[in-house]
Design an enzyme around this catalytic site. Structure first.
Site, PDB file in Angstrom:
ATOM      1  N   LYS A  27      42.388  41.856  42.536  1.00 10.78           N
ATOM      2  CA  LYS A  27      43.437  42.739  41.337  1.00 10.78           C
ATOM      3  C   LYS A  27      42.713  44.431  41.815  1.00 10.78           C
ATOM      4  CE  LYS A  27      44.034  40.061  37.555  1.00 10.78           C
ATOM      5  NZ  LYS A  27      43.403  38.822  37.927  1.00 10.78           N
ATOM      6  N   GLY A  76      44.843  27.012  35.454  1.00 13.72           N
ATOM      7  CA  GLY A  76      43.294  27.594  35.954  1.00 13.72           C
ATOM      8  C   GLY A  76      42.801  26.893  35.042  1.00 13.72           C
ATOM      9  N   ASP A 111      41.515  50.566  43.882  1.00 11.00           N
ATOM     10  CA  ASP A 111      40.697  51.944  44.724  1.00 11.00           C
ATOM     11  C   ASP A 111      41.671  52.710  44.976  1.00 11.00           C
ATOM     12  OD1 ASP A 111      38.670  53.304  44.923  1.00 11.00           O
ATOM     13  OD2 ASP A 111      36.977  51.417  44.784  1.00 11.00           O
ATOM     14  N   ASP A 163      38.753  29.416  39.318  1.00 11.65           N
ATOM     15  CA  ASP A 163      37.606  30.327  38.750  1.00 11.65           C
ATOM     16  C   ASP A 163      36.669  29.266  38.173  1.00 11.65           C
ATOM     17  OD1 ASP A 163      39.368  32.604  39.017  1.00 11.65           O
ATOM     18  OD2 ASP A 163      40.356  32.037  37.547  1.00 11.65           O
ATOM     19  N   PRO A 205      50.781  34.052  36.024  1.00 13.42           N
ATOM     20  CA  PRO A 205      49.720  33.591  35.512  1.00 13.42           C
ATOM     21  C   PRO A 205      49.844  32.872  33.518  1.00 13.42           C
ATOM     22  CG  PRO A 205      48.880  35.394  35.468  1.00 13.42           C
ATOM     23  CD  PRO A 205      50.259  35.273  35.828  1.00 13.42           C
TER      24      PRO A 205
END
Length: 210
Positions: free
Chosen positions: A60, A190, A63, A9, A168
Site C-alpha cells: 500500500k 487470508g 509516499d 500475512d 479483500p
C-alpha cells in the site's frame, strides 16, 4: 473464472513457506504484506519462486513520487510481479508506481477502498470513486475494492470497466466469497485459510465458489 489469491500475512517464514506449498495447487497468486516481508526480508519472494505463482507486494505504497519509485523498483527487482499502492497521495505518486511496474513487465493496483469498518470514515463520500478514476487515468492495471461491501464494488466497477478488481475481506472479515466472486476478477482470502486447522480443506471450499 474468478481468481483466488492467498493473503499470506503470517510472520514466521517457515510457516509461510509450508502453508504456501500446501495451498499452491489451488491458488492463482499469493499476496505478501509487511508482516511477512519485515520478518523475512524481500528475499521471501525468491523462496517462493519454486511454486511458480505470481507474487503481489501489498505494501500500500503511499509516499512522494520519488520514494514510491524507489520502493517499487526494489519490489520488482526482488521478484514480485505486482505492487499495490494507495491513491490518495495523488496522480503523480500513483504514476510512479505504474511506470515502474510497466518497466518490469509487472502490474500495479490502486487501493480504491479498504475492507475494514473504519474505511467508511474517509473512503466514502466520493473519495473511492475519485481514486478509481485516478487509477484509470494513470493506466493502473486495476483497483482494490472491498468484498465486505459488494454494493461499493458494483459502483466502482462502473468506473474502472474491464480493469481488474481484486477484492479483500473474504472470510474472517465477513465478505461472502460466492456473492463477491461474480463482481470481481479475484478474491483475496487470508486468515480463513492460514489460520484454519486444515488450510487445504479451507482453500478448496473457497475455490469451489468462484
Amino acid at each position: 473464472m474468478t481468481e483466488l489469491i492467498l493473503a499470506l500475512d503470517v510472520t514466521v517464514k517457515r510457516e509461510a513457506l509450508a502453508i504456501a506449498e500446501l495451498c499452491a495447487p489451488h491458488l492463482d497468486a499469493i499476496k505478501l504484506g509487511y508482516p511477512l516481508v519485515i520478518s523475512s526480508g524481500l528475499s521471501i519472494a525468491r523462496d517462493l519462486e519454486p511454486l511458480d505463482l505470481p507474487l503481489i507486494a501489498d505494501f500500500k505504497v503511499a509516499d512522494i513520487p520519488n520514494t514510491n519509485r524507489l520502493i517499487a523498483e526494489q519490489v520488482f527487482d526482488a521478484g514480485f510481479s505486482s505492487i499495490i499502492c494507495h491513491g490518495f497521495t495523488g496522480a503523480d505518486a500513483v504514476q510512479a508506481c505504474v511506470d515502474v511496474a510497466a518497466d518490469f513487465g509487472g502490474a500495479c493496483f490502486v487501493v480504491a477502498e479498504m475492507s475494514h469498518p473504519g474505511a467508511t470514515e474517509f473512503f466514502h463520500g466520493g473519495t473511492a470513486e475519485k481514486i478509481a478514476q485516478l487509477a484509470v487515468s494513470c493506466g493502473a492495471d486495476g483497483i482494490i475494492a472491498p468484498a465486505t461491501r459488494p454494493e461499493r464494488v458494483r459502483d466502482l466497477r462502473k468506473i474502472v470497466g474491464k480493469r481488474k478488481i481484486l477484492s479483500p475481506g473474504v472470510g474472517t472479515q465477513g465478505g461472502d466469497a460466492g456473492a463477491i466472486a461474480r463482481l470481481v476478477d479475484a478474491i483475496i482470502v487470508g486468515r480463513a485459510i492460514y489460520e484454519a486447522k486444515d488450510p487445504v480443506t479451507a482453500i478448496k471450499a473457497f475455490s469451489s465458489v468462484r
